[in-house]
Design a protein around this motif. Structure first.
Motif, PDB file in Angstrom:
ATOM      1  N   PRO A 129       0.831  -1.197   0.000  1.00  0.00           N
ATOM      2  CA  PRO A 129       0.000   0.000   0.000  1.00  0.00           C
ATOM      3  C   PRO A 129       0.869   1.253   0.000  1.00  0.00           C
ATOM      4  O   PRO A 129       2.093   1.153   0.161  1.00  0.00           O
ATOM      5  CB  PRO A 129      -0.789  -0.130   1.306  1.00  0.00           C
ATOM      6  N   PRO A 130       0.236   2.420  -0.169  1.00  0.00           N
ATOM      7  CA  PRO A 130       1.024   3.654  -0.182  1.00  0.00           C
ATOM      8  C   PRO A 130       1.859   3.791   1.097  1.00  0.00           C
ATOM      9  O   PRO A 130       1.400   3.437   2.178  1.00  0.00           O
ATOM     10  CB  PRO A 130      -0.032   4.760  -0.263  1.00  0.00           C
ATOM     11  N   PRO A 131       3.092   4.296   0.962  1.00  0.00           N
ATOM     12  CA  PRO A 131       3.977   4.400   2.124  1.00  0.00           C
ATOM     13  C   PRO A 131       3.621   5.579   3.026  1.00  0.00           C
ATOM     14  O   PRO A 131       2.858   6.475   2.645  1.00  0.00           O
ATOM     15  CB  PRO A 131       5.350   4.618   1.486  1.00  0.00           C
ATOM     16  N   VAL A 132       4.221   5.570   4.211  1.00  0.00           N
ATOM     17  CA  VAL A 132       4.152   6.688   5.153  1.00  0.00           C
ATOM     18  C   VAL A 132       5.486   7.430   5.018  1.00  0.00           C
ATOM     19  O   VAL A 132       6.541   6.807   4.970  1.00  0.00           O
ATOM     20  CB  VAL A 132       3.966   6.161   6.591  1.00  0.00           C
ATOM     21  N   PHE A 133       5.421   8.747   4.955  1.00  0.00           N
ATOM     22  CA  PHE A 133       6.627   9.560   4.755  1.00  0.00           C
ATOM     23  C   PHE A 133       7.071  10.216   6.051  1.00  0.00           C
ATOM     24  O   PHE A 133       6.243  10.646   6.849  1.00  0.00           O
ATOM     25  CB  PHE A 133       6.353  10.674   3.732  1.00  0.00           C
ATOM     26  N   THR A 146       2.417  17.130   3.519  1.00  0.00           N
ATOM     27  CA  THR A 146       1.157  16.467   3.183  1.00  0.00           C
ATOM     28  C   THR A 146       1.468  15.303   2.256  1.00  0.00           C
ATOM     29  O   THR A 146       2.536  15.264   1.636  1.00  0.00           O
ATOM     30  CB  THR A 146       0.174  17.434   2.487  1.00  0.00           C
ATOM     31  N   GLU A 147       0.532  14.356   2.162  1.00  0.00           N
ATOM     32  CA  GLU A 147       0.714  13.188   1.303  1.00  0.00           C
ATOM     33  C   GLU A 147      -0.476  13.034   0.381  1.00  0.00           C
ATOM     34  O   GLU A 147      -1.595  13.377   0.742  1.00  0.00           O
ATOM     35  CB  GLU A 147       0.897  11.928   2.165  1.00  0.00           C
ATOM     36  N   SER A 158       4.815  13.182  -1.251  1.00  0.00           N
ATOM     37  CA  SER A 158       4.787  13.929  -0.002  1.00  0.00           C
ATOM     38  C   SER A 158       5.369  15.294  -0.318  1.00  0.00           C
ATOM     39  O   SER A 158       6.460  15.398  -0.891  1.00  0.00           O
ATOM     40  CB  SER A 158       5.618  13.243   1.083  1.00  0.00           C
ATOM     41  N   GLU A 159       4.616  16.337   0.024  1.00  0.00           N
ATOM     42  CA  GLU A 159       5.089  17.698  -0.229  1.00  0.00           C
ATOM     43  C   GLU A 159       5.436  18.352   1.099  1.00  0.00           C
ATOM     44  O   GLU A 159       4.599  18.429   2.000  1.00  0.00           O
ATOM     45  CB  GLU A 159       4.025  18.524  -0.943  1.00  0.00           C
ATOM     46  N   LEU A 160       6.686  18.775   1.225  1.00  0.00           N
ATOM     47  CA  LEU A 160       7.166  19.470   2.410  1.00  0.00           C
ATOM     48  C   LEU A 160       7.169  20.956   2.134  1.00  0.00           C
ATOM     49  O   LEU A 160       7.768  21.408   1.160  1.00  0.00           O
ATOM     50  CB  LEU A 160       8.590  19.001   2.757  1.00  0.00           C
ATOM     51  N   SER A 174      16.326  15.028   4.115  1.00  0.00           N
ATOM     52  CA  SER A 174      16.040  13.720   3.526  1.00  0.00           C
ATOM     53  C   SER A 174      14.582  13.338   3.728  1.00  0.00           C
ATOM     54  O   SER A 174      13.897  13.853   4.616  1.00  0.00           O
ATOM     55  CB  SER A 174      16.952  12.640   4.132  1.00  0.00           C
ATOM     56  N   CYS A 175      14.149  12.435   2.881  1.00  0.00           N
ATOM     57  CA  CYS A 175      12.781  11.922   2.908  1.00  0.00           C
ATOM     58  C   CYS A 175      12.871  10.411   3.058  1.00  0.00           C
ATOM     59  O   CYS A 175      13.573   9.748   2.295  1.00  0.00           O
ATOM     60  CB  CYS A 175      12.077  12.292   1.601  1.00  0.00           C
ATOM     61  N   LEU A 176      12.139   9.850   4.029  1.00  0.00           N
ATOM     62  CA  LEU A 176      12.094   8.408   4.244  1.00  0.00           C
ATOM     63  C   LEU A 176      10.672   7.947   3.966  1.00  0.00           C
ATOM     64  O   LEU A 176       9.717   8.506   4.503  1.00  0.00           O
ATOM     65  CB  LEU A 176      12.480   8.069   5.690  1.00  0.00           C
ATOM     66  N   ALA A 177      10.539   6.957   3.104  1.00  0.00           N
ATOM     67  CA  ALA A 177       9.230   6.367   2.810  1.00  0.00           C
ATOM     68  C   ALA A 177       9.217   4.978   3.434  1.00  0.00           C
ATOM     69  O   ALA A 177      10.084   4.145   3.147  1.00  0.00           O
ATOM     70  CB  ALA A 177       9.010   6.281   1.305  1.00  0.00           C
ATOM     71  N   PHE A 178       8.237   4.714   4.285  1.00  0.00           N
ATOM     72  CA  PHE A 178       8.189   3.478   5.055  1.00  0.00           C
ATOM     73  C   PHE A 178       6.828   2.808   4.827  1.00  0.00           C
ATOM     74  O   PHE A 178       5.793   3.459   4.875  1.00  0.00           O
ATOM     75  CB  PHE A 178       8.372   3.789   6.543  1.00  0.00           C
ATOM     76  N   SER A 179       6.862   1.503   4.616  1.00  0.00           N
ATOM     77  CA  SER A 179       5.631   0.755   4.478  1.00  0.00           C
ATOM     78  C   SER A 179       5.395  -0.098   5.715  1.00  0.00           C
ATOM     79  O   SER A 179       6.138  -1.064   5.941  1.00  0.00           O
ATOM     80  CB  SER A 179       5.668  -0.147   3.241  1.00  0.00           C
TER      81      SER A 179
END
Length: 186
Positions: A129-133, A146-147, A158-160, A174-179
């Motif tokens: 599924p879509p990751p959490v940022f 926001t995502e 994800s827009e910072l 940095s940006c971390l994408a976690f599932s």
């Protein structure tokens, strides 16, 4: 039925990439005993009725090393014991959790200036599924983001929104994408 005797409905899974799929079709009754097969479309995947216990006939379908191409495969169990009757069928669609194909920061390579508002975008493609940022500036977590996902959930952004300060000079953003569905991967 899936491993552990869990009954499967219209959707089987979700499984992770690399998992082994084991589905057992159980058919009770019929005289003579039915032939139980697994199919995908018109293709026969497994023709062998493996277990006969009393009035129950079973066939286990095994697919090793599930991959992205297995997402939404439809497997149908068919039981037939005579050409005088219609076969009984039960189908399930395979659901998978998928690793991202890639992660990118989409922004200008121009230097940033202190005191100015910037919108930086982190994009993940192929994660399911879509990751959490989580955004970091050095070791500090930034929360002003926001995502959003595409309609098919194949692309997630994800827009910072961030205003750098002079003391942020030389810090790594940095940006971390976690599932959560694939906890061993980030």
């Amino acid at each position: 039925y899936a491993d552990g005797g869990v009954k499967v409905g219209a959707m089987a899974g979700p499984y992770a990439e690399g998992d082994t799929l084991r589905l057992t079709c159980r058919v009770t009754g019929g005289s003579p005993a039915p032939q139980v097969t697994w199919r995908e479309g018109q293709e026969v995947e497994d023709l062998t009725s493996e277990i006969r216990e009393g009035r129950e006939v079973r066939n286990m379908l095994v697919v090793q090393g599930l991959s992205r191409s297995d997402l939404r495969r439809v497997f149908t169990c068919q039981a037939v014991n005579s050409n005088l009757t219609e076969p009984l069928i039960a189908s399930t669609t395979l659901n998978l959790n998928l690793r991202p194909l890639w992660v990118r920061l989409l922004s200008s390579r121009e230097p940033l200036s202190a005191g100015w508002l910037y919108c930086l975008v982190c994009q993940v493609v192929g994660a399911r599924p879509p990751p959490v940022f989580t955004w970091y500036l050095g070791a500090t977590i930034l929360t002003s983001h926001t995502e959003q996902s595409s309609d098919d959930d194949n692309v997630t952004w994800s827009e910072l929104r961030w205003v750098p300060r002079q003391e942020d000079d030389k810090k790594v953003l940095s940006c971390l994408a976690f599932s959560p569905a694939l906890p061993s991967l980030t």
